[in-house]
Design a protein around this motif. Sequence first.
Motif, PDB file in Angstrom:
ATOM      1  N   PHE A 148      12.731  36.761 -33.416  1.00 49.32           N
ATOM      2  CA  PHE A 148      11.413  36.236 -33.040  1.00 49.32           C
ATOM      3  C   PHE A 148      10.912  35.216 -34.049  1.00 49.32           C
ATOM      4  N   LEU A 149      11.094  35.520 -35.344  1.00 50.42           N
ATOM      5  CA  LEU A 149      10.667  34.571 -36.371  1.00 50.42           C
ATOM      6  C   LEU A 149      11.441  33.273 -36.268  1.00 50.42           C
ATOM      7  N   GLN A 150      12.740  33.375 -35.989  1.00 48.12           N
ATOM      8  CA  GLN A 150      13.545  32.162 -35.858  1.00 48.12           C
ATOM      9  C   GLN A 150      13.081  31.322 -34.675  1.00 48.12           C
ATOM     10  N   GLU A 151      12.756  31.997 -33.560  1.00 44.87           N
ATOM     11  CA  GLU A 151      12.248  31.268 -32.395  1.00 44.87           C
ATOM     12  C   GLU A 151      10.909  30.620 -32.692  1.00 44.87           C
ATOM     13  N   SER A 152      10.075  31.276 -33.509  1.00 46.85           N
ATOM     14  CA  SER A 152       8.776  30.700 -33.859  1.00 46.85           C
ATOM     15  C   SER A 152       8.945  29.425 -34.678  1.00 46.85           C
ATOM     16  N   VAL A 153       9.908  29.466 -35.606  1.00 50.85           N
ATOM     17  CA  VAL A 153      10.163  28.276 -36.416  1.00 50.85           C
ATOM     18  C   VAL A 153      10.649  27.126 -35.542  1.00 50.85           C
ATOM     19  N   ASN A 154      11.565  27.429 -34.621  1.00 50.40           N
ATOM     20  CA  ASN A 154      12.076  26.384 -33.744  1.00 50.40           C
ATOM     21  C   ASN A 154      10.983  25.809 -32.859  1.00 50.40           C
ATOM     22  N   THR A 155      10.087  26.696 -32.379  1.00 40.32           N
ATOM     23  CA  THR A 155       8.995  26.230 -31.536  1.00 40.32           C
ATOM     24  C   THR A 155       8.068  25.307 -32.292  1.00 40.32           C
ATOM     25  N   SER A 156       7.741  25.650 -33.550  1.00 42.68           N
ATOM     26  CA  SER A 156       6.858  24.803 -34.338  1.00 42.68           C
ATOM     27  C   SER A 156       7.496  23.464 -34.646  1.00 42.68           C
ATOM     28  N   GLN A 157       8.818  23.445 -34.804  1.00 42.33           N
ATOM     29  CA  GLN A 157       9.496  22.187 -35.064  1.00 42.33           C
ATOM     30  C   GLN A 157       9.495  21.289 -33.824  1.00 42.33           C
ATOM     31  N   GLU A 158       9.591  21.889 -32.663  1.00 45.12           N
ATOM     32  CA  GLU A 158       9.601  21.111 -31.438  1.00 45.12           C
ATOM     33  C   GLU A 158       8.235  20.556 -31.101  1.00 45.12           C
ATOM     34  N   GLY A 159       7.176  21.094 -31.650  1.00 48.18           N
ATOM     35  CA  GLY A 159       5.833  20.594 -31.396  1.00 48.18           C
ATOM     36  C   GLY A 159       5.093  21.434 -30.382  1.00 48.18           C
ATOM     37  N   VAL A 160       4.241  20.771 -29.594  1.00 44.35           N
ATOM     38  CA  VAL A 160       3.385  21.450 -28.639  1.00 44.35           C
ATOM     39  C   VAL A 160       3.701  20.947 -27.228  1.00 44.35           C
ATOM     40  N   ASP A 161       3.164  21.652 -26.258  1.00 42.45           N
ATOM     41  CA  ASP A 161       3.361  21.258 -24.863  1.00 42.45           C
ATOM     42  C   ASP A 161       2.673  19.923 -24.599  1.00 42.45           C
ATOM     43  N   SER A 162       3.397  18.977 -24.057  1.00 37.73           N
ATOM     44  CA  SER A 162       2.876  17.618 -23.893  1.00 37.73           C
ATOM     45  C   SER A 162       1.744  17.550 -22.874  1.00 37.73           C
ATOM     46  N   SER A 163       1.839  18.307 -21.800  1.00 37.94           N
ATOM     47  CA  SER A 163       0.804  18.252 -20.769  1.00 37.94           C
ATOM     48  C   SER A 163      -0.529  18.773 -21.290  1.00 37.94           C
ATOM     49  N   ILE A 164      -0.487  19.875 -22.044  1.00 36.25           N
ATOM     50  CA  ILE A 164      -1.728  20.411 -22.623  1.00 36.25           C
ATOM     51  C   ILE A 164      -2.271  19.448 -23.671  1.00 36.25           C
ATOM     52  N   PHE A 165      -1.372  18.899 -24.465  1.00 39.02           N
ATOM     53  CA  PHE A 165      -1.771  17.936 -25.496  1.00 39.02           C
ATOM     54  C   PHE A 165      -2.438  16.715 -24.860  1.00 39.02           C
ATOM     55  N   LEU A 166      -1.888  16.228 -23.762  1.00 38.84           N
ATOM     56  CA  LEU A 166      -2.453  15.073 -23.066  1.00 38.84           C
ATOM     57  C   LEU A 166      -3.842  15.385 -22.517  1.00 38.84           C
ATOM     58  N   ALA A 167      -4.017  16.568 -21.967  1.00 40.53           N
ATOM     59  CA  ALA A 167      -5.324  16.943 -21.416  1.00 40.53           C
ATOM     60  C   ALA A 167      -6.384  16.999 -22.514  1.00 40.53           C
ATOM     61  N   ARG A 168      -6.018  17.549 -23.662  1.00 43.55           N
ATOM     62  CA  ARG A 168      -6.972  17.632 -24.769  1.00 43.55           C
ATOM     63  C   ARG A 168      -7.305  16.247 -25.322  1.00 43.55           C
ATOM     64  N   ILE A 169      -6.316  15.372 -25.420  1.00 43.41           N
ATOM     65  CA  ILE A 169      -6.565  14.015 -25.927  1.00 43.41           C
ATOM     66  C   ILE A 169      -7.424  13.233 -24.944  1.00 43.41           C
ATOM     67  N   GLY A 170      -7.248  13.482 -23.639  1.00 40.28           N
ATOM     68  CA  GLY A 170      -8.075  12.798 -22.652  1.00 40.28           C
ATOM     69  C   GLY A 170      -9.557  13.088 -22.842  1.00 40.28           C
ATOM     70  N   GLY A 171      -9.882  14.332 -23.135  1.00 35.51           N
ATOM     71  CA  GLY A 171     -11.275  14.664 -23.426  1.00 35.51           C
ATOM     72  C   GLY A 171     -11.763  14.032 -24.713  1.00 35.51           C
ATOM     73  N   LEU A 172     -10.866  13.888 -25.668  1.00 35.49           N
ATOM     74  CA  LEU A 172     -11.233  13.258 -26.937  1.00 35.49           C
ATOM     75  C   LEU A 172     -11.535  11.774 -26.751  1.00 35.49           C
ATOM     76  N   CYS A 173     -10.784  11.110 -25.885  1.00 36.05           N
ATOM     77  CA  CYS A 173     -10.995   9.674 -25.654  1.00 36.05           C
ATOM     78  C   CYS A 173     -12.374   9.394 -25.085  1.00 36.05           C
ATOM     79  N   GLU A 174     -12.901  10.308 -24.297  1.00 33.82           N
ATOM     80  CA  GLU A 174     -14.232  10.115 -23.737  1.00 33.82           C
ATOM     81  C   GLU A 174     -15.294  10.080 -24.827  1.00 33.82           C
ATOM     82  N   ARG A 175     -15.090  10.808 -25.911  1.00 32.96           N
ATOM     83  CA  ARG A 175     -16.064  10.805 -27.005  1.00 32.96           C
ATOM     84  C   ARG A 175     -15.920   9.584 -27.897  1.00 32.96           C
ATOM     85  N   PHE A 176     -14.706   9.046 -28.018  1.00 41.27           N
ATOM     86  CA  PHE A 176     -14.484   7.897 -28.893  1.00 41.27           C
ATOM     87  C   PHE A 176     -14.689   6.556 -28.184  1.00 41.27           C
TER      88      PHE A 176
END
Length: 380
Positions: free
Chosen positions: A237-265
């Motif tokens: 499990f720890l090894q999978e956690s390390v690999n997941t953190s290296q791969e980054g985050v889910d792009s679709s969720i990341f895009l949705a959050r950045i879209g809300g941020l763009c409205e403020r900027f």
Amino acid sequence: MNTDRFTLTTDEYLAETDVFFYLHDAVTQLLEHRDEYVRFGVVRYFAEYFASVKDRTHVLFREFGYVKATPRNRAAFIRIFWRCFRQIGKSGGEDVERMHACVHLLTVLEYSSLLQLLCPDFPAELVQNAARIVLMEDAMDCPISFSDFIYSFQIQFYYEEFLESVLVIYDDLLEGKNPNTVIVPTSTLAEPSSGTANEETDTQDGVDSFQDGVDLSQDGVDLSQDGVDLSQDGVDFLQESVNTSQEGVDSSIFLARIGGLCERFKHKHPSVSAIGEILEVRMRVSYYSFLMALAKHEGVNHHIGALPNRSDLLIDPEMDQELERLVAQVTISPTSNSSGSAAGHKDAPKKASPRKPLRQRHRMDLESDGSTEETDSSEN
């Protein structure tokens, strides 16, 4: 011509173009050097100040607070840095392919020194953040090519505040935080009103605990055997956690959050379409790989308007002609000037370079006027 400005009200246009900021700075500079500029001419001073703003040479040798104050100032500084030091990217030959194959590499400290030649108090931390986009924090002391650095520097400097907020979003997603989670403060439970009731409850609980203890002792044998398997699963499990953190985050969720941020900027962010093009083709993305993709995106570079395309990065005919003219003036010896004048050739009148700071040109005018007066008085 940008036709969007015709759809804005007067106040919106003045706020978007930062006209009041430049008026305030022009008046402040005039008051600080009133003795010099009054003799020079107030009308001429304002004309040349706003001409320099239009030509994007107004940030040269100014303090960092002024350089980063407006998007136009930031883009102007990036462009000046490119025009002044683009020769670093060349190998000295005329063959473009050979120039790209053999380029000069500089360290982060050296790039910081170059930037401080144009802005003495330019922070080194911002240069380091730009280098991390290229090096991915692997080895910050490694040298970087000019082309890789300047496009990363452009993204980091021009969108600095926006990228800081993007990093906060990325770290939250990496830690598994839900942006819609509501934290409710805990409250203490009501205490029993009677001490006798507590004693009776404790006695009954003690009996139940003794009975459960017999069952637990039996289950303990099975748990001890399963413990070996659980410990092995924990390592996986720890090894999978390390690999997941290296791969980054889910792009679709990341895009949705950045879209809300763009409205403020509002307009102080890369275009939403460019961000979507980068994230929609990836399942997962890391923070620095996202920034590197922004730095390489031609649409984002065109929107900023400070640098040319990568294929034309080392080409600047206007600056090349200016450099050739200056080199030709420096290489002319006094002997060739005297012989030329003796042969009856008239020297071409010298013009003040439009890139010289206003105060420097004023000093040159005052010195030339003084020398003329001394010559006239000596002749009389």
